[in-house]
Structures are given as C-alpha cells and as structure tokens.
Write an enzyme that holds these catalytic residues in place. Structure first.
Site, PDB file in Angstrom:
ATOM      1  CE  LYS A  20      -2.553  -0.126   3.645  1.00 30.95           C
ATOM      2  NZ  LYS A  20      -2.145  -1.379   4.306  1.00 30.95           N
ATOM      3  NE  ARG A  53      -3.776  -1.357  10.587  1.00 26.95           N
ATOM      4  CZ  ARG A  53      -2.800  -0.800   9.866  1.00 26.95           C
ATOM      5  NH1 ARG A  53      -2.923   0.408   9.386  1.00 26.95           N
ATOM      6  NH2 ARG A  53      -1.717  -1.479   9.608  1.00 26.95           N
ATOM      7  NE  ARG A  92       7.901  -3.699   5.692  1.00 30.15           N
ATOM      8  CZ  ARG A  92       6.637  -3.300   5.800  1.00 30.15           C
ATOM      9  NH1 ARG A  92       5.990  -2.848   4.755  1.00 30.15           N
ATOM     10  NH2 ARG A  92       6.015  -3.388   6.950  1.00 30.15           N
ATOM     11  NE  ARG A 122       7.207  -1.041   9.726  1.00 31.70           N
ATOM     12  CZ  ARG A 122       6.013  -0.941   9.174  1.00 31.70           C
ATOM     13  NH1 ARG A 122       5.850  -0.258   8.043  1.00 31.70           N
ATOM     14  NH2 ARG A 122       4.977  -1.524   9.725  1.00 31.70           N
ATOM     15  NE  ARG A 165       2.824  -5.305  11.041  1.00 26.64           N
ATOM     16  CZ  ARG A 165       3.911  -5.335  10.263  1.00 26.64           C
ATOM     17  NH1 ARG A 165       5.006  -5.928  10.683  1.00 26.64           N
ATOM     18  NH2 ARG A 165       3.887  -4.766   9.090  1.00 26.64           N
TER      19      ARG A 165
HETATM   20  P1  ADP Z   1       1.361  -2.379   8.154  1.00 24.06           P
HETATM   21  O1  ADP Z   1       0.128  -2.140   7.364  1.00 24.06           O
HETATM   22  O2  ADP Z   1       2.541  -2.736   7.288  1.00 24.06           O
HETATM   23  O3  ADP Z   1       1.182  -3.321   9.309  1.00 24.06           O
HETATM   24  P2  ADP Z   1       1.377   0.403   9.108  1.00 24.06           P
HETATM   25  O4  ADP Z   1       2.585   1.194   8.848  1.00 24.06           O
HETATM   26  O5  ADP Z   1       0.137   0.787   8.392  1.00 24.06           O
HETATM   27  O6  ADP Z   1       1.832  -1.068   8.823  1.00 24.06           O
HETATM   28  O7  ADP Z   1       1.052   0.368  10.681  1.00 24.06           O
HETATM   29  C1  ADP Z   1       2.014  -0.039  11.629  1.00 24.06           C
HETATM   30  C2  ADP Z   1       1.357  -0.178  12.989  1.00 24.06           C
HETATM   31  O8  ADP Z   1       0.780   1.059  13.405  1.00 24.06           O
HETATM   32  C3  ADP Z   1       0.195  -1.182  13.069  1.00 24.06           C
HETATM   33  O9  ADP Z   1       0.653  -2.504  13.267  1.00 24.06           O
HETATM   34  C4  ADP Z   1      -0.602  -0.628  14.256  1.00 24.06           C
HETATM   35  O10 ADP Z   1      -0.033  -0.977  15.487  1.00 24.06           O
HETATM   36  C5  ADP Z   1      -0.455   0.868  14.103  1.00 24.06           C
HETATM   37  N1  ADP Z   1      -1.568   1.466  13.311  1.00 24.06           N
HETATM   38  C6  ADP Z   1      -1.484   2.062  12.107  1.00 24.06           C
HETATM   39  N2  ADP Z   1      -2.676   2.504  11.701  1.00 24.06           N
HETATM   40  C7  ADP Z   1      -3.563   2.155  12.662  1.00 24.06           C
HETATM   41  C8  ADP Z   1      -4.972   2.314  12.845  1.00 24.06           C
HETATM   42  N3  ADP Z   1      -5.739   2.910  11.922  1.00 24.06           N
HETATM   43  N4  ADP Z   1      -5.535   1.839  13.984  1.00 24.06           N
HETATM   44  C9  ADP Z   1      -4.796   1.241  14.912  1.00 24.06           C
HETATM   45  N5  ADP Z   1      -3.476   1.050  14.810  1.00 24.06           N
HETATM   46  C10 ADP Z   1      -2.851   1.499  13.707  1.00 24.06           C
END
Ligand code: ADP
Length: 185
Positions: free
Chosen positions: A13, A88, A127, A129, A140
């Site tokens: 994404k 989410r 990756r 991270r 996740r």
């Molecule tokens: P990915 O989609 O690769 O898991 P993101 O960079 O979108 O990673 O998000 C990393 C972390 O940030 C998530 O695992 C979560 O803990 C938190 N996070 C991001 N966006 C949200 C959201 N909308 N609601 C709750 N937690 C979030």
C-alpha cells in the site's frame, strides 16, 4: 478525490500510495507513518502507541481517531486525500463516516489491494522494519483478518469498494489502481 486504501500488512500500500498521491495531487495520510513519527519524536501519543505497534496490535481507536480528526482539518486535505492505514476497525470506519458527513465530504472510493497471505509473509519477513519479526508479523496478520477485513463488507454494502490484485510488478499494480481511480473520479 477522497479515497480509503485498504490492504493487509505487506500488500504494498505504501509504495502504491506514494505514486497515486503524486499522480493525482492528493494528500497522503498514512497512520503508520504518523505513528512512527510520533514514536520517534517521543511525543505522549507516540510513547503510548509504541507499546501496541511493537507487539503487532492495533493502537486504540480513540488515539487514532483523534489523530485523523486533526489531520483532516489541515488545508492540504481540501484538494482530496488518500487514507492509507485508516480506518482499520469498524469503530474507526464509523467515526470517519461521522466526521465526513458533518463536513459534507463523502468518500469517493475504497480501494482494496488483495494479496495472498503466503506472499505477505514472504515480503514482510524480507523488509526488516522493527515490527517485521515473525511473531509480530503473525500478530499483524491476525489483527488484519479479525479487525480490518470486516470493513470490506462494510464498504461493499455502501457500494464504495473496488478491489485490485496486488500481485505483479509495481507498475502493473499501479496501472490497475489508476484504472479504478480514473473510472471513479
Ligand atoms: P502495516 O500495514 O505494514 O502493518 P502500518 O505502517 O500501516 O503497517 O502500521 C504499523 C502499525 O501502526 C500497526 O501494526 C498498528 O499498530 C499501528 N496502526 C497504524 N494505523 C492504525 C490504525 N488505523 N488503527 C490502529 N493502529 C494502527
């Protein structure tokens, strides 16, 4: 255009979002990036969020909804935006709906990037991270399946959902995304 971009962790994404916002001149609202910046800057929200992020859990809805509510007030959002990583959960989607109906600025489309789970695991493991170790990745993916996937139905019922395949080259996937957005906008 106001777009929600949905897809599991590792779907790509972020990469596609960057290209799309360049092409269409929209603001890129990545909650993952916002949270990582808050964490690295050691703000109060960042320190709180870090506990959840590092275990692969979602940050509580009230924290993230407050962040987005403030972000949507910024002037660059007037010309449209792509929400990447938000909503989410169903509660977040409902909060977003309430904000947007109050502003009379409905969403134009919810774009889903579909990628099979074996491929996600492969990509995330490669990756590197901080939250990309196998246990956290698994968490996740579970969070996505349990808390985020129900949104597909939520937006499907509202006739906002468009799905594209996330396998192929970056360019191929970008072309698929553009085809959807050009049709909507
Ligand atoms: P990915 O989609 O690769 O898991 P993101 O960079 O979108 O990673 O998000 C990393 C972390 O940030 C998530 O695992 C979560 O803990 C938190 N996070 C991001 N966006 C949200 C959201 N909308 N609601 C709750 N937690 C979030």
């Amino acid at each position: 255009m106001r777009i929600v971009f949905i897809g599991p962790p590792g779907a790509g994404k972020g990469t596609q979002a960057e290209r799309l916002v360049m092409t269409y001149g929209m603001a890129h609202l990545s909650t993952g990036d916002m949270l990582r910046a808050a964490r690295d800057g050691r703000t109060e929200v960042g320190v709180k969020a870090d506990k959840y992020m590092s275990s692969g859990a979602l940050v509580p809805d009230d924290i993230i909804v407050a962040i987005i509510a403030e972000r949507l007030e910024q002037p660059d959002c007037r010309q449209g935006y792509l929400l990447d990583g938000f909503p989410r959960t169903i509660a977040q989607a409902e909060a977003l709906d309430a904000m947007l109906s109050a502003k009379k600025t409905p969403l134009d489309v919810v774009l889903e990037l579909k990628v099979p789970e074996e491929e996600l695991f492969r990509r995330l493991a490669g990756r590197g991270r901080a939250d990309d170790n196998p246990d956290v990745i698994r968490q996740r993916l579970v969070a996505y399946r349990k808390q985020t996937e129900p949104l597909l139905d939520y937006y499907g019922k509202r006739e906002l959902l468009k799905s594209i395949e996330g396998l192929g080259t970056i360019e191929e996937i970008f072309e698929r995304a553009k085809a959807v957005l050009d049709e909507v906008g």
